[in-house]
Design a protein around this motif. Sequence first.
Motif, PDB file in Angstrom:
ATOM      1  N   GLU A   1       5.673  65.354 -34.875  1.00 35.65           N
ATOM      2  CA  GLU A   1       6.354  64.230 -34.220  1.00 35.65           C
ATOM      3  C   GLU A   1       5.812  63.925 -32.829  1.00 35.65           C
ATOM      4  N   ARG A   2       5.021  64.813 -32.270  1.00 38.83           N
ATOM      5  CA  ARG A   2       4.629  64.664 -30.867  1.00 38.83           C
ATOM      6  C   ARG A   2       3.792  63.419 -30.621  1.00 38.83           C
TER       7      ARG A   2
ATOM      8  N   ALA B   1       9.431  55.905 -15.027  1.00 40.33           N
ATOM      9  CA  ALA B   1      10.796  55.631 -15.461  1.00 40.33           C
ATOM     10  C   ALA B   1      10.822  55.150 -16.910  1.00 40.33           C
ATOM     11  N   ILE B   2       9.867  54.314 -17.285  1.00 39.46           N
ATOM     12  CA  ILE B   2       9.790  53.823 -18.659  1.00 39.46           C
ATOM     13  C   ILE B   2       9.500  54.973 -19.612  1.00 39.46           C
ATOM     14  N   LEU B   3       8.554  55.822 -19.246  1.00 39.33           N
ATOM     15  CA  LEU B   3       8.209  56.961 -20.095  1.00 39.33           C
ATOM     16  C   LEU B   3       9.432  57.839 -20.333  1.00 39.33           C
ATOM     17  N   GLU B   4      10.166  58.142 -19.289  1.00 43.69           N
ATOM     18  CA  GLU B   4      11.331  59.007 -19.438  1.00 43.69           C
ATOM     19  C   GLU B   4      12.408  58.330 -20.284  1.00 43.69           C
ATOM     20  N   ARG B   5      12.584  57.042 -20.096  1.00 46.75           N
ATOM     21  CA  ARG B   5      13.591  56.315 -20.877  1.00 46.75           C
ATOM     22  C   ARG B   5      13.269  56.357 -22.369  1.00 46.75           C
ATOM     23  N   VAL B   6      11.975  56.250 -22.690  1.00 39.89           N
ATOM     24  CA  VAL B   6      11.571  56.192 -24.092  1.00 39.89           C
ATOM     25  C   VAL B   6      11.582  57.569 -24.745  1.00 39.89           C
ATOM     26  N   VAL B   7      11.039  58.578 -24.042  1.00 35.41           N
ATOM     27  CA  VAL B   7      10.915  59.897 -24.669  1.00 35.41           C
ATOM     28  C   VAL B   7      12.136  60.770 -24.461  1.00 35.41           C
TER      29      VAL B   7
ATOM     30  N   ALA C   1       3.130  57.892 -28.480  1.00 30.28           N
ATOM     31  CA  ALA C   1       2.707  56.521 -28.807  1.00 30.28           C
ATOM     32  C   ALA C   1       3.796  55.515 -28.448  1.00 30.28           C
ATOM     33  N   ARG C   2       5.058  55.885 -28.652  1.00 27.56           N
ATOM     34  CA  ARG C   2       6.148  54.993 -28.269  1.00 27.56           C
ATOM     35  C   ARG C   2       6.177  54.791 -26.760  1.00 27.56           C
ATOM     36  N   GLY C   3       5.840  55.837 -26.021  1.00 29.03           N
ATOM     37  CA  GLY C   3       5.759  55.700 -24.576  1.00 29.03           C
ATOM     38  C   GLY C   3       4.659  54.734 -24.158  1.00 29.03           C
ATOM     39  N   VAL C   4       3.500  54.838 -24.784  1.00 29.99           N
ATOM     40  CA  VAL C   4       2.393  53.925 -24.490  1.00 29.99           C
ATOM     41  C   VAL C   4       2.797  52.482 -24.771  1.00 29.99           C
ATOM     42  N   GLN C   5       3.386  52.258 -25.928  1.00 32.33           N
ATOM     43  CA  GLN C   5       3.779  50.897 -26.318  1.00 32.33           C
ATOM     44  C   GLN C   5       4.803  50.311 -25.359  1.00 32.33           C
ATOM     45  N   ALA C   6       5.761  51.112 -24.927  1.00 28.58           N
ATOM     46  CA  ALA C   6       6.794  50.621 -24.020  1.00 28.58           C
ATOM     47  C   ALA C   6       6.217  50.255 -22.659  1.00 28.58           C
TER      48      ALA C   6
ATOM     49  N   PRO D   1      13.889  67.509 -25.135  1.00 29.80           N
ATOM     50  CA  PRO D   1      14.848  68.135 -24.221  1.00 29.80           C
ATOM     51  C   PRO D   1      14.380  67.971 -22.782  1.00 29.80           C
ATOM     52  N   PRO D   2      15.277  68.133 -21.820  1.00 31.05           N
ATOM     53  CA  PRO D   2      14.818  68.105 -20.422  1.00 31.05           C
ATOM     54  C   PRO D   2      13.907  69.286 -20.138  1.00 31.05           C
ATOM     55  N   ALA D   3      13.109  69.159 -19.104  1.00 30.02           N
ATOM     56  CA  ALA D   3      12.243  70.271 -18.709  1.00 30.02           C
ATOM     57  C   ALA D   3      13.105  71.461 -18.307  1.00 30.02           C
TER      58      ALA D   3
END
Length: 280
Positions: free
Chosen positions: A246-247, A164-170, A252-257, A175-177
Amino acid sequence: MEEPAAKDLYPGTFSRHAAAYKQRLDEVMARSESRGRAAVVDWVNPTPGKRILDLACGPGTLSYRLARDVSPDGEVVGIDLAPGMIELARREAPPGVPVRFELMDMEDLRLPNAHFDAAVCGHGVQFVPDLLRALTEARRVVKPGGRFAASVPVDPSQPSAAQAILERVVGGHLPPAPRARDQFSTRRTVEDEGAFVSVARQAGFAEASVVRFEESTTWTSPQHFIEMAAGWWSMAVRLDAAPPAERAGILARGVQAIEAELGTGPLRIAGATNVLRATV
Protein backbone atom coordinates in the motif's frame (compact mmCIF):
# COMPACT_ATOMS: atom_id res chain seq x y z
CA MET A 1 0.65 1.39 24.03
CA GLU A 2 3.61 2.88 25.89
CA GLU A 3 5.83 5.23 23.92
CA PRO A 4 9.33 3.85 23.33
CA ALA A 5 12.55 5.20 24.81
CA ALA A 6 14.68 7.32 22.47
CA LYS A 7 17.54 4.83 22.38
CA ASP A 8 15.14 2.03 21.51
CA LEU A 9 13.41 4.02 18.75
CA TYR A 10 15.94 6.09 16.86
CA PRO A 11 19.02 3.89 16.23
CA GLY A 12 16.96 1.23 14.49
CA THR A 13 14.90 3.76 12.55
CA PHE A 14 17.93 5.64 11.26
CA SER A 15 19.79 2.41 10.51
CA ARG A 16 16.95 1.12 8.31
CA HIS A 17 16.74 4.35 6.35
CA ALA A 18 20.38 5.43 6.30
CA ALA A 19 20.78 5.43 2.50
CA ALA A 20 17.62 7.48 1.88
CA TYR A 21 18.60 9.92 4.64
CA LYS A 22 22.03 10.36 3.06
CA GLN A 23 20.57 10.96 -0.40
CA ARG A 24 18.30 13.73 0.81
CA LEU A 25 20.94 15.38 2.99
CA ASP A 26 23.54 15.23 0.22
CA GLU A 27 21.13 17.01 -2.14
CA VAL A 28 20.32 19.72 0.38
CA MET A 29 23.97 20.32 1.26
CA ALA A 30 25.02 20.36 -2.40
CA ARG A 31 22.52 23.16 -3.04
CA SER A 32 23.75 25.09 0.03
CA GLU A 33 20.23 25.01 1.45
CA SER A 34 21.16 23.88 4.97
CA ARG A 35 22.24 27.23 6.38
CA GLY A 36 22.20 25.92 9.93
CA ARG A 37 24.58 23.05 9.27
CA ALA A 38 26.85 25.38 7.29
CA ALA A 39 26.90 27.76 10.27
CA VAL A 40 27.98 24.87 12.52
CA VAL A 41 30.99 24.22 10.29
CA ASP A 42 31.85 27.91 10.06
CA TRP A 43 31.78 28.37 13.84
CA VAL A 44 34.40 25.70 14.54
CA ASN A 45 36.65 27.04 11.76
CA PRO A 46 38.10 23.75 10.48
CA THR A 47 41.66 24.36 9.34
CA PRO A 48 44.56 22.01 8.58
CA GLY A 49 45.82 20.18 11.63
CA LYS A 50 42.71 20.45 13.80
CA ARG A 51 41.13 17.47 15.53
CA ILE A 52 37.31 17.65 15.41
CA LEU A 53 34.57 15.44 16.83
CA ASP A 54 31.31 15.03 14.88
CA LEU A 55 28.50 13.94 17.23
CA ALA A 56 25.50 12.10 15.76
CA CYS A 57 27.43 12.07 12.50
CA GLY A 58 24.85 10.04 10.61
CA PRO A 59 26.13 8.99 7.17
CA GLY A 60 29.19 11.22 7.50
CA THR A 61 28.05 14.18 5.42
CA LEU A 62 29.55 16.83 7.72
CA SER A 63 32.42 14.57 8.77
CA TYR A 64 33.70 14.27 5.20
CA ARG A 65 33.58 18.03 4.70
CA LEU A 66 35.39 18.69 7.97
CA ALA A 67 37.99 16.04 7.21
CA ARG A 68 38.86 17.67 3.90
CA ASP A 69 39.29 21.01 5.67
CA VAL A 70 41.60 19.67 8.39
CA SER A 71 43.74 17.62 6.00
CA PRO A 72 46.47 16.55 5.83
CA ASP A 73 47.54 16.55 9.47
CA GLY A 74 44.22 16.85 11.31
CA GLU A 75 41.62 14.25 12.16
CA VAL A 76 37.83 13.96 12.32
CA VAL A 77 36.09 11.37 14.45
CA GLY A 78 32.41 10.77 13.74
CA ILE A 79 30.23 8.99 16.29
CA ASP A 80 26.63 7.81 16.07
CA LEU A 81 24.33 5.41 17.91
CA ALA A 82 22.82 3.96 14.71
CA PRO A 83 24.87 1.03 13.39
CA GLY A 84 23.47 1.46 9.89
CA MET A 85 24.65 5.05 9.74
CA ILE A 86 28.16 4.15 10.90
CA GLU A 87 28.39 1.31 8.39
CA LEU A 88 27.33 3.63 5.55
CA ALA A 89 29.69 6.41 6.65
CA ARG A 90 32.63 4.00 6.71
CA ARG A 91 31.74 2.48 3.35
CA GLU A 92 31.32 5.82 1.57
CA ALA A 93 34.28 7.63 3.11
CA PRO A 94 36.39 9.36 0.43
CA PRO A 95 39.86 7.82 0.10
CA GLY A 96 42.74 9.63 1.71
CA VAL A 97 40.81 11.89 4.09
CA PRO A 98 41.61 11.71 7.82
CA VAL A 99 38.26 10.49 9.17
CA ARG A 100 37.10 7.51 11.19
CA PHE A 101 33.70 6.48 12.52
CA GLU A 102 32.76 4.83 15.82
CA LEU A 103 29.52 3.47 17.23
CA MET A 104 29.10 5.54 20.39
CA ASP A 105 26.55 7.30 22.59
CA MET A 106 27.03 11.08 22.83
CA GLU A 107 25.84 10.91 26.44
CA ASP A 108 28.74 8.56 27.25
CA LEU A 109 31.74 9.40 25.09
CA ARG A 110 34.54 6.85 25.34
CA LEU A 111 37.07 9.55 24.57
CA PRO A 112 39.74 11.34 26.65
CA ASN A 113 39.35 14.74 28.23
CA ALA A 114 40.36 17.82 26.22
CA HIS A 115 41.23 15.71 23.19
CA PHE A 116 39.60 17.76 20.41
CA ASP A 117 40.05 21.30 19.15
CA ALA A 118 36.32 21.47 18.42
CA ALA A 119 33.14 19.43 18.30
CA VAL A 120 30.01 19.69 16.18
CA CYS A 121 26.57 18.12 16.01
CA GLY A 122 24.39 18.54 12.93
CA HIS A 123 20.71 17.97 13.72
CA GLY A 124 21.34 15.41 16.46
CA VAL A 125 21.12 16.72 20.02
CA GLN A 126 17.32 16.99 19.80
CA PHE A 127 17.19 13.18 20.00
CA VAL A 128 19.07 12.73 23.30
CA PRO A 129 17.11 12.00 26.47
CA ASP A 130 19.56 13.89 28.72
CA LEU A 131 20.62 17.07 26.95
CA LEU A 132 22.67 18.38 29.89
CA ARG A 133 24.67 15.16 30.03
CA ALA A 134 25.31 15.18 26.28
CA LEU A 135 26.49 18.79 26.31
CA THR A 136 28.63 18.17 29.38
CA GLU A 137 30.33 15.28 27.59
CA ALA A 138 30.91 17.45 24.52
CA ARG A 139 32.47 20.15 26.66
CA ARG A 140 34.64 17.59 28.48
CA VAL A 141 36.36 16.30 25.34
CA VAL A 142 37.07 19.75 23.84
CA LYS A 143 40.22 21.61 24.79
CA PRO A 144 40.03 24.86 26.77
CA GLY A 145 39.37 27.67 24.32
CA GLY A 146 37.93 25.26 21.79
CA ARG A 147 34.55 25.61 20.15
CA PHE A 148 31.35 23.60 19.93
CA ALA A 149 28.33 24.07 17.67
CA ALA A 150 25.07 22.17 17.30
CA SER A 151 22.17 22.67 14.90
CA VAL A 152 18.61 21.52 15.61
CA PRO A 153 15.54 21.77 13.36
CA VAL A 154 12.65 23.89 14.66
CA ASP A 155 9.30 24.94 13.24
CA PRO A 156 9.57 27.57 10.48
CA SER A 157 7.85 30.95 10.73
CA GLN A 158 5.73 30.13 7.67
CA PRO A 159 4.86 26.43 7.22
CA SER A 160 4.78 25.14 3.65
CA ALA A 161 1.52 24.39 1.90
CA ALA A 162 2.97 21.23 0.33
CA GLN A 163 3.74 19.75 3.73
CA ALA A 164 0.23 20.52 4.96
CA ILE A 165 -1.30 18.90 1.88
CA LEU A 166 0.88 15.81 2.24
CA GLU A 167 -0.12 15.36 5.87
CA ARG A 168 -3.80 15.90 5.10
CA VAL A 169 -3.72 13.22 2.40
CA VAL A 170 -1.57 10.57 4.08
CA GLY A 171 -2.62 11.22 7.67
CA GLY A 172 -5.68 9.01 7.37
CA HIS A 173 -3.61 6.10 6.07
CA LEU A 174 -0.55 6.26 8.33
CA PRO A 175 -0.08 6.42 12.09
CA PRO A 176 1.54 9.53 13.56
CA ALA A 177 5.30 9.50 13.90
CA PRO A 178 6.26 7.78 17.17
CA ARG A 179 7.59 9.94 19.97
CA ALA A 180 10.16 8.91 22.52
CA ARG A 181 8.81 9.16 26.05
CA ASP A 182 12.13 10.42 27.47
CA GLN A 183 12.77 13.14 24.91
CA PHE A 184 10.09 15.77 25.55
CA SER A 185 12.24 17.95 27.81
CA THR A 186 15.08 18.04 25.28
CA ARG A 187 12.72 19.01 22.45
CA ARG A 188 11.29 21.90 24.45
CA THR A 189 14.73 23.12 25.45
CA VAL A 190 16.32 23.23 21.99
CA GLU A 191 13.29 25.04 20.55
CA ASP A 192 13.65 27.81 23.18
CA GLU A 193 16.73 29.89 22.44
CA GLY A 194 17.14 31.10 26.02
CA ALA A 195 16.72 27.62 27.49
CA PHE A 196 19.21 26.19 24.99
CA VAL A 197 21.82 28.75 26.04
CA SER A 198 21.08 28.12 29.72
CA VAL A 199 21.66 24.36 29.52
CA ALA A 200 24.90 24.93 27.59
CA ARG A 201 26.16 27.15 30.39
CA GLN A 202 25.10 24.55 32.96
CA ALA A 203 27.20 22.05 30.99
CA GLY A 204 30.25 24.20 31.63
CA PHE A 205 30.68 26.17 28.41
CA ALA A 206 32.21 29.57 29.12
CA GLU A 207 30.21 31.34 26.42
CA ALA A 208 27.08 30.32 24.52
CA SER A 209 24.58 31.85 22.14
CA VAL A 210 21.86 30.63 19.77
CA VAL A 211 21.26 31.93 16.26
CA ARG A 212 18.09 31.09 14.34
CA PHE A 213 18.18 30.49 10.59
CA GLU A 214 15.11 30.46 8.36
CA GLU A 215 15.73 28.01 5.53
CA SER A 216 14.05 26.47 2.52
CA THR A 217 14.71 23.44 0.36
CA THR A 218 13.86 23.23 -3.33
CA TRP A 219 12.42 20.16 -5.06
CA THR A 220 11.89 20.00 -8.80
CA SER A 221 8.38 18.56 -8.60
CA PRO A 222 5.84 17.13 -6.13
CA GLN A 223 7.15 13.67 -7.09
CA HIS A 224 10.70 14.71 -6.16
CA PHE A 225 9.48 16.18 -2.87
CA ILE A 226 7.50 13.06 -1.97
CA GLU A 227 10.40 10.74 -2.82
CA MET A 228 12.72 12.66 -0.52
CA ALA A 229 10.10 13.05 2.23
CA ALA A 230 9.47 9.30 2.20
CA GLY A 231 13.08 8.67 3.17
CA TRP A 232 13.20 11.19 6.00
CA TRP A 233 12.98 9.46 9.36
CA SER A 234 9.67 10.98 10.51
CA MET A 235 7.81 9.84 7.37
CA ALA A 236 9.84 6.66 6.82
CA VAL A 237 8.96 5.25 10.22
CA ARG A 238 5.27 5.90 9.53
CA LEU A 239 5.47 4.14 6.18
CA ASP A 240 7.09 1.19 7.93
CA ALA A 241 3.78 0.65 9.71
CA ALA A 242 1.79 0.40 6.45
CA PRO A 243 1.54 -2.82 4.43
CA PRO A 244 4.32 -2.77 1.79
CA ALA A 245 1.80 -3.20 -1.03
CA GLU A 246 0.00 0.00 0.00
CA ARG A 247 2.93 2.37 0.46
CA ALA A 248 3.38 3.40 -3.18
CA GLY A 249 -0.33 4.15 -3.49
CA ILE A 250 -0.33 6.32 -0.37
CA LEU A 251 2.59 8.38 -1.67
CA ALA A 252 1.05 8.63 -5.15
CA ARG A 253 -2.07 10.17 -3.62
CA GLY A 254 0.15 12.74 -1.96
CA VAL A 255 1.79 13.62 -5.29
CA GLN A 256 -1.58 13.97 -7.01
CA ALA A 257 -2.99 16.19 -4.27
CA ILE A 258 0.00 18.55 -4.29
CA GLU A 259 -0.05 18.78 -8.09
CA ALA A 260 -3.77 19.56 -8.04
CA GLU A 261 -3.35 22.44 -5.58
CA LEU A 262 0.14 23.77 -6.25
CA GLY A 263 1.01 22.66 -9.77
CA THR A 264 3.87 20.57 -11.06
CA GLY A 265 6.67 22.46 -9.34
CA PRO A 266 9.24 23.37 -8.42
CA LEU A 267 8.37 23.42 -4.71
CA ARG A 268 10.08 25.40 -1.97
CA ILE A 269 9.68 23.84 1.46
CA ALA A 270 10.20 26.06 4.50
CA GLY A 271 12.36 25.05 7.42
CA ALA A 272 14.22 26.64 10.31
CA THR A 273 17.21 25.77 12.46
CA ASN A 274 18.50 26.89 15.85
CA VAL A 275 22.29 26.82 16.07
CA LEU A 276 24.02 26.73 19.44
CA ARG A 277 27.49 28.29 19.32
CA ALA A 278 29.63 27.76 22.40
CA THR A 279 33.20 28.15 23.62
CA VAL A 280 34.94 26.05 26.26
